[in-house]
Design a protein around this motif. Structure first.
Motif, PDB file in Angstrom:
ATOM      1  N   TYR A  45      10.219   0.846  11.950  1.00  0.00           N
ATOM      2  CA  TYR A  45      11.227  -0.247  12.566  1.00  0.00           C
ATOM      3  C   TYR A  45      11.378  -0.183  13.926  1.00  0.00           C
ATOM      4  CZ  TYR A  45      13.138  -1.093   7.737  1.00  0.00           C
ATOM      5  OH  TYR A  45      13.070  -1.429   6.225  1.00  0.00           O
TER       6      TYR A  45
ATOM      7  N   THR B 120      16.237 -11.738  12.558  1.00  0.00           N
ATOM      8  CA  THR B 120      16.154 -11.850  13.989  1.00  0.00           C
ATOM      9  C   THR B 120      17.689 -12.043  14.305  1.00  0.00           C
ATOM     10  OG1 THR B 120      16.056 -14.532  13.410  1.00  0.00           O
ATOM     11  CG2 THR B 120      13.858 -13.341  14.048  1.00  0.00           C
TER      12      THR B 120
ATOM     13  N   VAL C  63      11.182  -5.703  13.792  1.00  0.00           N
ATOM     14  CA  VAL C  63       9.954  -5.848  13.260  1.00  0.00           C
ATOM     15  C   VAL C  63       9.752  -4.691  12.257  1.00  0.00           C
ATOM     16  CG1 VAL C  63       7.396  -5.568  13.786  1.00  0.00           C
ATOM     17  CG2 VAL C  63       8.973  -6.734  15.266  1.00  0.00           C
ATOM     18  N   ARG C  64       9.103  -4.835  11.100  1.00  0.00           N
ATOM     19  CA  ARG C  64       8.890  -3.874  10.187  1.00  0.00           C
ATOM     20  C   ARG C  64       7.411  -3.637  10.220  1.00  0.00           C
ATOM     21  NH1 ARG C  64       7.447  -2.782   4.908  1.00  0.00           N
ATOM     22  NH2 ARG C  64       8.896  -1.460   3.965  1.00  0.00           N
TER      23      ARG C  64
ATOM     24  N   GLU D  33      14.197  -9.585  17.672  1.00  0.00           N
ATOM     25  CA  GLU D  33      13.713  -9.600  16.243  1.00  0.00           C
ATOM     26  C   GLU D  33      13.435  -8.081  15.911  1.00  0.00           C
ATOM     27  OE1 GLU D  33       9.188 -10.622  13.964  1.00  0.00           O
ATOM     28  OE2 GLU D  33       9.978 -11.702  15.891  1.00  0.00           O
TER      29      GLU D  33
ATOM     30  N   LYS E  27       5.987 -12.178   3.514  1.00  0.00           N
ATOM     31  CA  LYS E  27       6.675 -11.459   4.319  1.00  0.00           C
ATOM     32  C   LYS E  27       7.944 -11.750   4.763  1.00  0.00           C
ATOM     33  CE  LYS E  27       1.823 -11.169   6.391  1.00  0.00           C
ATOM     34  NZ  LYS E  27       0.877 -11.416   7.617  1.00  0.00           N
TER      35      LYS E  27
ATOM     36  N   ARG F 209      11.091 -11.364   8.077  1.00  0.00           N
ATOM     37  CA  ARG F 209      11.667 -10.619   9.306  1.00  0.00           C
ATOM     38  C   ARG F 209      13.092 -11.015   9.482  1.00  0.00           C
ATOM     39  NH1 ARG F 209       8.004 -14.772  11.692  1.00  0.00           N
ATOM     40  NH2 ARG F 209       8.932 -16.742  11.409  1.00  0.00           N
TER      41      ARG F 209
END
Length: 340
Positions: free
Chosen positions: A204, A169, A196-197, A194, A165, A167
């Motif tokens: 998104y 930030t 986020v996907r 952040e 995974k 992310r």
């Protein structure tokens, strides 16, 4: 007025009554004032300080007939996003006099181990530091999502982790000093955002794109209290002392009266039942007893009545035994010469 006249004046009932009333009044004020704080504490607001950080995001899209080329919204369809234009702005009010900032965009690649996240790789995407200008700064960065997707696939392949995974930030830190209401302040501001996907919804979105902090600065002022006693106003500390001293002074004559009005102690109380009035006849010898205790001891040894009579300015207590008079003498009281 001599000392004896002053004493008689003070011992008059009406004068003692005045002392008693004054003692009660000053005693009441003393207790009341002693329980009060000598100062009044007030808090005043001297100013307000506010700082805010905001991320603005705009997506550049793949060719499509629905949204066009550029789009700003809360949620973006993953298949259409080519890149993001990120603009982060920070400002403080009133402006910090001196300050610096650091903003970093980074990608983290991780897996879940139960409830724990294990970060396997971290990659910096953007890093900028600088000084604030008039208590603010602004930074821009273009986040290429197609390139990021390709990098994610490569890192997943190299690590051999299919369920890797990721992310992104954006972390911002600001430190600085300023002045609010004449008081110097030191500030630290941290803001984390952040990207986020959401693979399930194929969207998104950014979290916590705005952060604002506001606080009021106060000043505590301590003011000395005043007190009024019988129409006379002074500071509370002085009033506490004066009323206490006056209450004690009013108490002195009352205590003196109580002490002096007590009945005198009877030194012959133990043998008083055996004292009879009368004077002895001629005796062959007189033995002088110095103290009432000597008289009491002699009585216990001889066990005969004690004669009591007045001779000149003295009271005489005598025990007669075989022509011998055992005598204890003491001066007559000043207020009279009657025998007991």
């Amino acid at each position: 007025m001599n000392k004896e006249g002053i004493t008689k004046f003070i011992r008059r009932k009406e004068v003692l009554g005045i002392f008693l009333v004054l003692f009660i009044v000053f005693g009441f004020y003393s207790v009341k004032l002693m329980s009060a704080s000598p100062y009044m504490v007030t808090t005043h607001k001297i100013g307000t300080y506010r700082e805010e950080g905001t991320l603005k995001h705009e997506a550049y899209l793949e060719p499509n007939d629905l949204y066009g080329y550029r789009l700003t919204m809360d949620n973006y369809p993953i298949p259409l996003v080519d890149r993001f234009l990120l603009t982060y702005t920070y400002r403080s009010q009133p402006p910090l006099n001196e300050g610096s900032y650091h903003i970093a965009v980074k990608a983290e690649y991780y897996v879940n181990k139960g409830s724990e996240e294990i970060v396997l790789w971290e990659e910096p995407l953007f890093d900028e530091s600088g000084n604030l200008t008039d208590g603010r700064f602004s930074a821009e960065y273009v986040l290429d999502m197609k390139s990021f997707e390709n990098t994610s696939k490569r890192i997943s392949s190299e690590l051999g982790v299919k369920r890797l995974k990721n992310r992104i930030t954006i972390e911002t830190t600001v430190t600085g000093t300023g002045s609010v209401g004449g008081r110097e302040i030191r500030e630290n501001f941290d803001h984390t955002i952040e990207l986020v996907r959401d693979s399930t919804a194929e969207l998104y979105y950014f979290t916590d794109t705005s952060k604002a902090e506001k606080r009021a600065l106060t000043e505590t002022v301590r003011t000395e209290k005043d007190a009024s006693v019988l129409g006379i106003t002074s500071d509370l500390g002085t009033a506490q002392t004066v009323t206490t001293v006056l209450a004690l002074l009013m108490l002195i004559p009352l205590l003196g009266y109580v002490y002096t009005s007590r009945a005198p102690k009877d030194e012959l109380s133990k043998i008083r039942p055996y004292v009879v009035k009368g004077a002895p006849g001629p005796v062959e010898k007189v033995v002088e007893l110095k103290t009432p205790k000597d008289l009491e001891t002699t009585f216990e040894l001889i066990d005969k009545p004690i004669l009591h009579y007045i001779e000149g300015d003295e009271e005489v207590y005598a025990i007669i035994d075989d022509g011998v008079s055992y005598e204890y003498r003491k001066p007559l009281p000043g207020e009279g010469k009657g025998a007991n």
